[in-house]
Design a protein around this motif. Sequence first.
Motif, PDB file in Angstrom:
ATOM      1  N   SER A  66      14.838   7.219  -3.933  1.00 15.72           N
ATOM      2  CA  SER A  66      13.568   7.362  -3.227  1.00 15.72           C
ATOM      3  C   SER A  66      12.467   6.579  -3.929  1.00 15.72           C
ATOM      4  O   SER A  66      11.670   5.888  -3.283  1.00 15.72           O
ATOM      5  CB  SER A  66      13.176   8.842  -3.127  1.00 15.72           C
ATOM      6  OG  SER A  66      14.131   9.556  -2.387  1.00 15.72           O
ATOM      7  N   GLY A 124      13.197   2.835  -3.508  1.00 15.00           N
ATOM      8  CA  GLY A 124      12.877   2.449  -2.137  1.00 15.00           C
ATOM      9  C   GLY A 124      11.376   2.345  -1.923  1.00 15.00           C
ATOM     10  O   GLY A 124      10.888   1.418  -1.269  1.00 15.00           O
ATOM     11  N   ALA A 125      10.633   3.289  -2.481  1.00 10.05           N
ATOM     12  CA  ALA A 125       9.170   3.243  -2.359  1.00 10.05           C
ATOM     13  C   ALA A 125       8.619   2.002  -3.053  1.00 10.05           C
ATOM     14  O   ALA A 125       7.736   1.321  -2.513  1.00 10.05           O
ATOM     15  CB  ALA A 125       8.555   4.505  -2.952  1.00 10.05           C
ATOM     16  N   PHE A 152       9.685  -1.145  -0.826  1.00 13.89           N
ATOM     17  CA  PHE A 152       9.205  -1.291   0.548  1.00 13.89           C
ATOM     18  C   PHE A 152       7.730  -0.968   0.772  1.00 13.89           C
ATOM     19  O   PHE A 152       7.150  -1.410   1.753  1.00 13.89           O
ATOM     20  CB  PHE A 152      10.061  -0.437   1.480  1.00 13.89           C
ATOM     21  CG  PHE A 152      11.485  -0.906   1.548  1.00 13.89           C
ATOM     22  CD1 PHE A 152      11.799  -2.097   2.180  1.00 13.89           C
ATOM     23  CD2 PHE A 152      12.494  -0.185   0.955  1.00 13.89           C
ATOM     24  CE1 PHE A 152      13.096  -2.552   2.230  1.00 13.89           C
ATOM     25  CE2 PHE A 152      13.801  -0.627   1.002  1.00 13.89           C
ATOM     26  CZ  PHE A 152      14.107  -1.817   1.640  1.00 13.89           C
ATOM     27  N   SER A 153       7.103  -0.220  -0.102  1.00 13.41           N
ATOM     28  CA  SER A 153       5.722   0.207   0.159  1.00 13.41           C
ATOM     29  C   SER A 153       4.704  -0.854  -0.243  1.00 13.41           C
ATOM     30  O   SER A 153       5.029  -1.812  -0.946  1.00 13.41           O
ATOM     31  CB  SER A 153       5.431   1.504  -0.599  1.00 13.41           C
ATOM     32  OG  SER A 153       5.355   1.221  -1.981  1.00 13.41           O
ATOM     33  N   ALA A 199       6.239  -4.457  -1.066  1.00 10.56           N
ATOM     34  CA  ALA A 199       5.813  -4.534   0.344  1.00 10.56           C
ATOM     35  C   ALA A 199       6.819  -5.273   1.234  1.00 10.56           C
ATOM     36  O   ALA A 199       6.449  -6.103   2.054  1.00 10.56           O
ATOM     37  CB  ALA A 199       4.429  -5.157   0.445  1.00 10.56           C
ATOM     38  N   TRP A 258       8.584  -3.860   3.563  1.00 13.89           N
ATOM     39  CA  TRP A 258       8.798  -3.098   4.798  1.00 13.89           C
ATOM     40  C   TRP A 258       8.731  -4.028   6.004  1.00 13.89           C
ATOM     41  O   TRP A 258       7.764  -4.743   6.218  1.00 13.89           O
ATOM     42  CB  TRP A 258       7.747  -1.994   4.937  1.00 13.89           C
ATOM     43  CG  TRP A 258       7.951  -1.192   6.174  1.00 13.89           C
ATOM     44  CD1 TRP A 258       7.341  -1.369   7.377  1.00 13.89           C
ATOM     45  CD2 TRP A 258       8.840  -0.097   6.346  1.00 13.89           C
ATOM     46  NE1 TRP A 258       7.780  -0.456   8.289  1.00 13.89           N
ATOM     47  CE2 TRP A 258       8.717   0.342   7.675  1.00 13.89           C
ATOM     48  CE3 TRP A 258       9.743   0.552   5.509  1.00 13.89           C
ATOM     49  CZ2 TRP A 258       9.446   1.403   8.191  1.00 13.89           C
ATOM     50  CZ3 TRP A 258      10.462   1.603   6.020  1.00 13.89           C
ATOM     51  CH2 TRP A 258      10.317   2.024   7.330  1.00 13.89           C
ATOM     52  N   GLY A 259       9.799  -4.057   6.806  1.00 14.36           N
ATOM     53  CA  GLY A 259       9.843  -4.860   8.017  1.00 14.36           C
ATOM     54  C   GLY A 259      10.027  -6.351   7.792  1.00 14.36           C
ATOM     55  O   GLY A 259       9.964  -7.121   8.748  1.00 14.36           O
ATOM     56  N   ARG A 260      10.272  -6.772   6.577  1.00 13.95           N
ATOM     57  CA  ARG A 260      10.397  -8.199   6.279  1.00 13.95           C
ATOM     58  C   ARG A 260      11.835  -8.654   6.027  1.00 13.95           C
ATOM     59  O   ARG A 260      12.075  -9.853   5.964  1.00 13.95           O
ATOM     60  CB  ARG A 260       9.568  -8.555   5.046  1.00 13.95           C
ATOM     61  CG  ARG A 260       8.099  -8.410   5.256  1.00 13.95           C
ATOM     62  CD  ARG A 260       7.386  -8.847   4.021  1.00 13.95           C
ATOM     63  NE  ARG A 260       5.952  -8.895   4.235  1.00 13.95           N
ATOM     64  CZ  ARG A 260       5.087  -9.199   3.320  1.00 13.95           C
ATOM     65  NH1 ARG A 260       5.497  -9.494   2.108  1.00 13.95           N
ATOM     66  NH2 ARG A 260       3.811  -9.214   3.598  1.00 13.95           N
ATOM     67  N   LEU A 310      18.845  -6.051   3.791  1.00 12.55           N
ATOM     68  CA  LEU A 310      18.733  -4.606   3.569  1.00 12.55           C
ATOM     69  C   LEU A 310      20.005  -4.047   2.946  1.00 12.55           C
ATOM     70  O   LEU A 310      19.950  -3.197   2.055  1.00 12.55           O
ATOM     71  CB  LEU A 310      18.412  -3.888   4.882  1.00 12.55           C
ATOM     72  CG  LEU A 310      17.004  -4.073   5.410  1.00 12.55           C
ATOM     73  CD1 LEU A 310      16.878  -3.498   6.816  1.00 12.55           C
ATOM     74  CD2 LEU A 310      15.993  -3.430   4.475  1.00 12.55           C
TER      75      LEU A 310
END
Length: 172
Positions: free
Chosen positions: A117, A120-121, A124-125, A130, A132-134, A140
Amino acid sequence: MFDAVGFMLLGMLLFRLRWLQAEAPLRTYVLLMLAGYGLGIPLKGIEGLAEWRLITGVGHTQFWQFWLPAATMQTARLLVTLGHVGLFLWAWKALGWRLRPLQALGKMAFTAYLLQSALGALIFSGFGLAFWGRLSLAELWLVAALIWAIEIAFAVVWLSRFSIGPFEWIWR
């Protein structure tokens, strides 16, 4: 709720039969894998085809396209899950010591959950990398494999010095 209860009862049955402890013969796991995948994957394929026809509007909508996915979903899910169980336990018995790092990770499941966790944070955060969505699906999967490798390495090193994981110790 009923599917969760059903799966828990099946798990309890497999535990009682001592299959989940890898005490059944290798042949049992091979048969479980072949039956689970051999029946479950075609059922999932039929289910997926019916849903695809509904979503895309291919051909004339027929009654079977509505009830077939609903009727086969839980059975197919159960069979594929049993295939996974058979494959994993066969590998555990057949490959033995080579899967020992997974055993270390299992002994530190709570710590591993918190570590993945946190990683992952960070990955992706916005306060981390950052991503996330890239990332593409392949990227992935690569990130997931990297996180898993970090967790396994940490678990092996930690358990070479201590008997339980850090968060398992705090939990106790």
